[in-house]
Design a protein around this motif. Structure first.
Motif, PDB file in Angstrom:
ATOM      1  N   SER A   3       0.746  -1.239   0.066  1.00  0.00           N
ATOM      2  CA  SER A   3       0.246  -0.003  -0.056  1.00  0.00           C
ATOM      3  C   SER A   3       1.057   1.271   0.113  1.00  0.00           C
ATOM      4  CB  SER A   3      -0.835  -0.076   1.250  1.00  0.00           C
ATOM      5  OG  SER A   3      -1.733   1.114   1.083  1.00  0.00           O
ATOM      6  N   ALA A   4       2.030   1.251   0.850  1.00  0.00           N
ATOM      7  CA  ALA A   4       2.738   2.229   0.747  1.00  0.00           C
ATOM      8  C   ALA A   4       3.431   2.608  -0.611  1.00  0.00           C
ATOM      9  CB  ALA A   4       3.825   2.206   1.959  1.00  0.00           C
ATOM     10  N   ALA A   5       3.742   1.584  -1.090  1.00  0.00           N
ATOM     11  CA  ALA A   5       4.325   1.597  -2.475  1.00  0.00           C
ATOM     12  C   ALA A   5       3.482   2.254  -3.660  1.00  0.00           C
ATOM     13  CB  ALA A   5       5.083   0.286  -3.109  1.00  0.00           C
ATOM     14  N   ALA A   6       2.154   1.829  -3.512  1.00  0.00           N
ATOM     15  CA  ALA A   6       1.111   2.270  -4.198  1.00  0.00           C
ATOM     16  C   ALA A   6       0.963   3.600  -4.137  1.00  0.00           C
ATOM     17  CB  ALA A   6      -0.132   1.552  -4.270  1.00  0.00           C
ATOM     18  N   ASP A   7       0.798   4.096  -2.856  1.00  0.00           N
ATOM     19  CA  ASP A   7       0.620   5.668  -2.451  1.00  0.00           C
ATOM     20  C   ASP A   7       1.918   6.470  -3.164  1.00  0.00           C
ATOM     21  OD1 ASP A   7      -1.749   4.809  -1.178  1.00  0.00           O
ATOM     22  OD2 ASP A   7      -0.716   5.114   0.882  1.00  0.00           O
ATOM     23  N   GLY A   8       3.189   6.011  -2.758  1.00  0.00           N
ATOM     24  CA  GLY A   8       4.272   6.676  -3.309  1.00  0.00           C
ATOM     25  C   GLY A   8       4.336   6.732  -4.849  1.00  0.00           C
ATOM     26  N   ARG A   9       3.745   5.669  -5.561  1.00  0.00           N
ATOM     27  CA  ARG A   9       3.687   5.787  -6.820  1.00  0.00           C
ATOM     28  C   ARG A   9       2.533   6.889  -7.516  1.00  0.00           C
ATOM     29  NH1 ARG A   9       1.324   3.401 -11.700  1.00  0.00           N
ATOM     30  NH2 ARG A   9       2.896   3.001 -13.329  1.00  0.00           N
ATOM     31  N   ALA A  10       1.474   6.705  -6.798  1.00  0.00           N
ATOM     32  CA  ALA A  10       0.510   7.665  -7.231  1.00  0.00           C
ATOM     33  C   ALA A  10       1.031   9.070  -6.989  1.00  0.00           C
ATOM     34  CB  ALA A  10      -0.684   7.427  -6.266  1.00  0.00           C
ATOM     35  N   ARG A  11       1.659   9.350  -5.928  1.00  0.00           N
ATOM     36  CA  ARG A  11       2.199  10.790  -5.669  1.00  0.00           C
ATOM     37  C   ARG A  11       3.325  11.028  -6.784  1.00  0.00           C
ATOM     38  NH1 ARG A  11       2.206   9.281  -0.370  1.00  0.00           N
ATOM     39  NH2 ARG A  11       4.264   8.515  -0.387  1.00  0.00           N
ATOM     40  N   VAL A  12       4.029  10.177  -7.325  1.00  0.00           N
ATOM     41  CA  VAL A  12       4.777  10.657  -8.249  1.00  0.00           C
ATOM     42  C   VAL A  12       4.102  10.652  -9.626  1.00  0.00           C
ATOM     43  CG1 VAL A  12       6.904   9.401  -9.603  1.00  0.00           C
ATOM     44  CG2 VAL A  12       6.912   9.434  -7.197  1.00  0.00           C
ATOM     45  N   ILE A  13       3.349   9.939  -9.703  1.00  0.00           N
ATOM     46  CA  ILE A  13       2.258  10.397 -11.208  1.00  0.00           C
ATOM     47  C   ILE A  13       1.735  11.504 -11.271  1.00  0.00           C
ATOM     48  CG2 ILE A  13       0.169   9.249 -12.184  1.00  0.00           C
ATOM     49  CD1 ILE A  13       1.312   6.464 -11.519  1.00  0.00           C
ATOM     50  N   THR A  14       1.143  11.900  -9.976  1.00  0.00           N
ATOM     51  CA  THR A  14       0.756  13.337  -9.956  1.00  0.00           C
ATOM     52  C   THR A  14       1.541  14.458 -10.263  1.00  0.00           C
ATOM     53  OG1 THR A  14      -1.046  12.510  -8.299  1.00  0.00           O
ATOM     54  CG2 THR A  14      -0.563  15.010  -8.415  1.00  0.00           C
ATOM     55  N   LEU A  15       2.748  14.303  -9.631  1.00  0.00           N
ATOM     56  CA  LEU A  15       4.057  15.183  -9.987  1.00  0.00           C
ATOM     57  C   LEU A  15       4.244  15.001 -11.370  1.00  0.00           C
ATOM     58  CD1 LEU A  15       6.448  16.810  -9.079  1.00  0.00           C
ATOM     59  CD2 LEU A  15       7.653  14.929  -8.318  1.00  0.00           C
ATOM     60  N   ASN A  16       4.380  13.786 -11.969  1.00  0.00           N
ATOM     61  CA  ASN A  16       4.863  13.788 -13.308  1.00  0.00           C
ATOM     62  C   ASN A  16       3.761  14.317 -14.265  1.00  0.00           C
ATOM     63  OD1 ASN A  16       6.670  11.945 -12.501  1.00  0.00           O
ATOM     64  ND2 ASN A  16       5.599  10.188 -13.211  1.00  0.00           N
TER      65      ASN A  16
END
Length: 186
Positions: A3-16
């Motif tokens: 879940s933490a990895a998925a949350d981190g990926r979601a934040r980076v996708i927003t930044l992207n």
């Protein structure tokens, strides 16, 4: 952990999304930095076409200090701005550099005293804004793509873009202003 990895990926996708918008925005974008631009902040500045910094600004790819890899486009942008060897050094060491060093290696365009930062950045923006918007958009697109293409493809894009530019109102106004010895009004 999943879940933490998925949350981190979601934040980076927003930044992207922001990174893509800044890099592909059709007008020149200028970053004004007065303080620390480290990690994603450094990379957001790199998304801009030009960077004007105060002499108290600091820049760094500090991700390795906290066990992370660059995000926000840093792994793609930084080598294009400062070269592969310098980018690797900044990423691997996670060093923070001052504005003078950032200018020396080509990371920033101008360094000014803090009291002059806003006026210098505004003057640069106003000067660029006086230019031909359609031509500047095409030039930005060409330069952004140049590092990831070969010479033949770049020459083809130049020829195509120049054909468009030579038939446009901006070219006609530029020529008229040149022959009339006045500033063009784009």
């Amino acid at each position: 952990p999943g879940s933490a990895a998925a949350d981190g990926r979601a934040r980076v996708i927003t930044l992207n999304r922001l990174v893509t918008r800044l890099v592909e925005f059709p007008r020149p974008v200028i970053a004004m930095v007065d303080g620390f631009a480290v990690g994603a902040g450094c990379n957001l500045a790199l998304c801009c076409d030009l960077i004007v910094a105060s002499d108290r600004a600091r820049f760094g790819e500090v991700f390795a200090k906290i066990g992370l890899v660059p995000d926000g486009g840093g792994s793609w942008l930084l080598p294009r701005v400062v070269g592969l060897a310098r980018a690797k050094e900044l990423i691997f060491t996670a060093d923070i550099i001052d504005a003078a060093e950032a200018a020396r290696i080509g990371l920033v365009n101008r360094v000014v005293p803090p009291a002059e930062l806003a006026a210098t950045t505004r003057a640069l923006a106003e000067r660029i804004a006086q230019g031909p918007p359609r031509v500047l958009a095409m030039a930005k697109h060409m330069v952004n793509r140049a590092a990831s293409t070969d010479l033949t493809a770049a020459l083809d894009v130049e020829a195509f873009s120049q054909a468009i530019a030579t038939t446009g109102d901006e070219h006609r106004e530029g020529l008229a202003a040149f022959f009339e010895k006045r500033s063009p009004q784009f």
